[in-house]
Write a protein that holds these residues in place. Structure first.
Motif, PDB file in Angstrom:
ATOM      1  N   ILE A 191       0.907  -1.275   0.200  1.00 29.75           N
ATOM      2  CA  ILE A 191       0.026  -0.081  -0.184  1.00 29.75           C
ATOM      3  C   ILE A 191       0.916   1.171  -0.127  1.00 29.75           C
ATOM      4  O   ILE A 191       0.619   2.162  -0.816  1.00 29.75           O
ATOM      5  CB  ILE A 191      -0.906  -0.010   1.100  1.00 29.75           C
ATOM      6  CG1 ILE A 191      -2.051  -0.983   1.061  1.00 29.75           C
ATOM      7  CG2 ILE A 191      -1.578   1.314   1.509  1.00 29.75           C
ATOM      8  CD1 ILE A 191      -2.824  -1.686   2.275  1.00 29.75           C
ATOM      9  N   HIS A 192       1.819   1.398   0.888  1.00 30.51           N
ATOM     10  CA  HIS A 192       2.813   2.430   0.791  1.00 30.51           C
ATOM     11  C   HIS A 192       3.568   2.714  -0.598  1.00 30.51           C
ATOM     12  O   HIS A 192       3.443   3.835  -0.884  1.00 30.51           O
ATOM     13  CB  HIS A 192       3.917   2.367   2.008  1.00 30.51           C
ATOM     14  CG  HIS A 192       3.339   2.532   3.408  1.00 30.51           C
ATOM     15  ND1 HIS A 192       3.925   2.032   4.263  1.00 30.51           N
ATOM     16  CD2 HIS A 192       2.050   2.780   3.680  1.00 30.51           C
ATOM     17  CE1 HIS A 192       3.279   1.923   5.645  1.00 30.51           C
ATOM     18  NE2 HIS A 192       2.028   2.649   5.337  1.00 30.51           N
ATOM     19  N   LEU A 193       3.986   1.505  -1.163  1.00 30.45           N
ATOM     20  CA  LEU A 193       4.608   1.739  -2.250  1.00 30.45           C
ATOM     21  C   LEU A 193       3.813   2.339  -3.648  1.00 30.45           C
ATOM     22  O   LEU A 193       3.869   2.983  -4.250  1.00 30.45           O
ATOM     23  CB  LEU A 193       5.180   0.553  -2.735  1.00 30.45           C
ATOM     24  CG  LEU A 193       6.670   0.066  -2.060  1.00 30.45           C
ATOM     25  CD1 LEU A 193       7.025  -1.460  -2.250  1.00 30.45           C
ATOM     26  CD2 LEU A 193       7.709   1.090  -2.071  1.00 30.45           C
ATOM     27  N   ARG A 194       2.479   1.792  -3.263  1.00 29.82           N
ATOM     28  CA  ARG A 194       1.346   2.263  -4.234  1.00 29.82           C
ATOM     29  C   ARG A 194       1.200   3.749  -4.193  1.00 29.82           C
ATOM     30  O   ARG A 194       0.827   4.318  -5.543  1.00 29.82           O
ATOM     31  CB  ARG A 194       0.118   1.457  -3.950  1.00 29.82           C
ATOM     32  CG  ARG A 194      -1.159   2.067  -5.044  1.00 29.82           C
ATOM     33  CD  ARG A 194      -0.808   1.728  -6.360  1.00 29.82           C
ATOM     34  NE  ARG A 194      -2.140   2.124  -7.259  1.00 29.82           N
ATOM     35  CZ  ARG A 194      -2.268   3.228  -7.818  1.00 29.82           C
ATOM     36  NH1 ARG A 194      -1.491   4.236  -7.409  1.00 29.82           N
ATOM     37  NH2 ARG A 194      -3.540   3.320  -8.341  1.00 29.82           N
ATOM     38  N   PHE A 195       1.425   4.336  -3.045  1.00 28.38           N
ATOM     39  CA  PHE A 195       0.931   5.840  -3.234  1.00 28.38           C
ATOM     40  C   PHE A 195       2.328   6.503  -2.728  1.00 28.38           C
ATOM     41  O   PHE A 195       2.276   7.753  -2.406  1.00 28.38           O
ATOM     42  CB  PHE A 195      -0.080   5.992  -1.937  1.00 28.38           C
ATOM     43  CG  PHE A 195      -1.268   5.307  -2.324  1.00 28.38           C
ATOM     44  CD1 PHE A 195      -1.955   5.619  -3.385  1.00 28.38           C
ATOM     45  CD2 PHE A 195      -1.769   4.198  -1.658  1.00 28.38           C
ATOM     46  CE1 PHE A 195      -3.107   4.878  -3.793  1.00 28.38           C
ATOM     47  CE2 PHE A 195      -3.038   3.643  -1.911  1.00 28.38           C
ATOM     48  CZ  PHE A 195      -3.559   3.898  -3.160  1.00 28.38           C
ATOM     49  N   GLY A 196       3.429   5.919  -3.292  1.00 30.93           N
ATOM     50  CA  GLY A 196       4.732   6.924  -3.266  1.00 30.93           C
ATOM     51  C   GLY A 196       5.468   6.848  -1.844  1.00 30.93           C
ATOM     52  O   GLY A 196       6.219   7.943  -1.694  1.00 30.93           O
ATOM     53  N   LEU A 197       4.749   6.019  -0.821  1.00 30.77           N
ATOM     54  CA  LEU A 197       5.625   6.421   0.390  1.00 30.77           C
ATOM     55  C   LEU A 197       6.789   5.334   0.426  1.00 30.77           C
ATOM     56  O   LEU A 197       6.613   4.049  -0.024  1.00 30.77           O
ATOM     57  CB  LEU A 197       4.710   6.122   1.498  1.00 30.77           C
ATOM     58  CG  LEU A 197       3.443   7.127   1.590  1.00 30.77           C
ATOM     59  CD1 LEU A 197       2.433   6.548   2.488  1.00 30.77           C
ATOM     60  CD2 LEU A 197       3.925   8.363   2.144  1.00 30.77           C
TER      61      LEU A 197
END
Length: 194
Positions: free
Chosen positions: A113-119
């Protein structure tokens, strides 16, 4: 035949729970799922369940009171319980009974989830600590306002929040469709600010 370890999302995505990838994550699926997952096992006063989406919006507001503004980490606060859109919200005693596998599943989903939104896949420890602090303030407010705890009892379990962290925050339950829209809108605001 091996057990199925994936779930079909309303977006049409097929999310592998054991090996989630960022490309299978959509904010609409998260917002929808969280708007229909009840916190406190549904044991809250009111005409609507208190959803994880509503809780996440509150945690992000509290986090913004604790830390200097930074849309990246505010987004991390909003998404802090995002894996629950597929694994549900388990109260702490149940998590303890399930054991470490729950934590590993949650960690894998969080990273995707984090990677999906640039975190970053893993939020820095100092930020995580502040999100946890905001989460505890939220738990105290929820416990005393809608979950039937006395303030004394909530103080014992969650710690009494500092007035400036909780002041003026009243929980108002809303229908899932309204909460879903509010969650998606806040996500869009934070993404636009990155």
């Amino acid at each position: 035949m091996p057990a199925r370890a994936w779930q079909r999302m309303l977006s049409g995505r097929r999310l592998d729970l054991l090996d989630p990838t960022p490309v299978d994550i959509e904010i609409e699926d998260i917002a929808h799922g969280l708007a229909f997952v009840a916190r406190w096992n549904g044991q809250t006063a009111g005409d609507w369940p208190y959803s994880v989406a509503e809780h996440s919006l509150l945690v992000e507001r509290i986090f913004a009171r604790l830390c200097p503004p930074d849309p990246r980490w505010q987004l991390a606060a909003l998404l802090h319980d995002a894996p629950e859109y597929v694994i549900g919200d388990m109260i702490s005693p149940v998590k303890a009974a399930v054991g470490p596998e729950y934590g590993r599943l949650d960690d894998r989903l969080s990273a995707a989830i984090h990677l999906r939104f640039g975190l970053p896949a893993e939020v820095p420890g100092r930020v995580k600590k502040q999100i946890k602090k905001a989460d505890k303030v939220s738990a105290w407010l929820e416990a005393t306002q809608i979950a039937g705890f006395s303030e004394r009892e909530a103080d014992r379990f969650f710690g009494r929040p500092r007035p400036e962290h909780a002041e003026g925050l009243a929980i108002a339950l809303r229908p899932p469709a309204e909460v879903r829209a509010a969650y998606t809108a806040r996500h869009a605001e934070l993404m636009a600010a990155l």
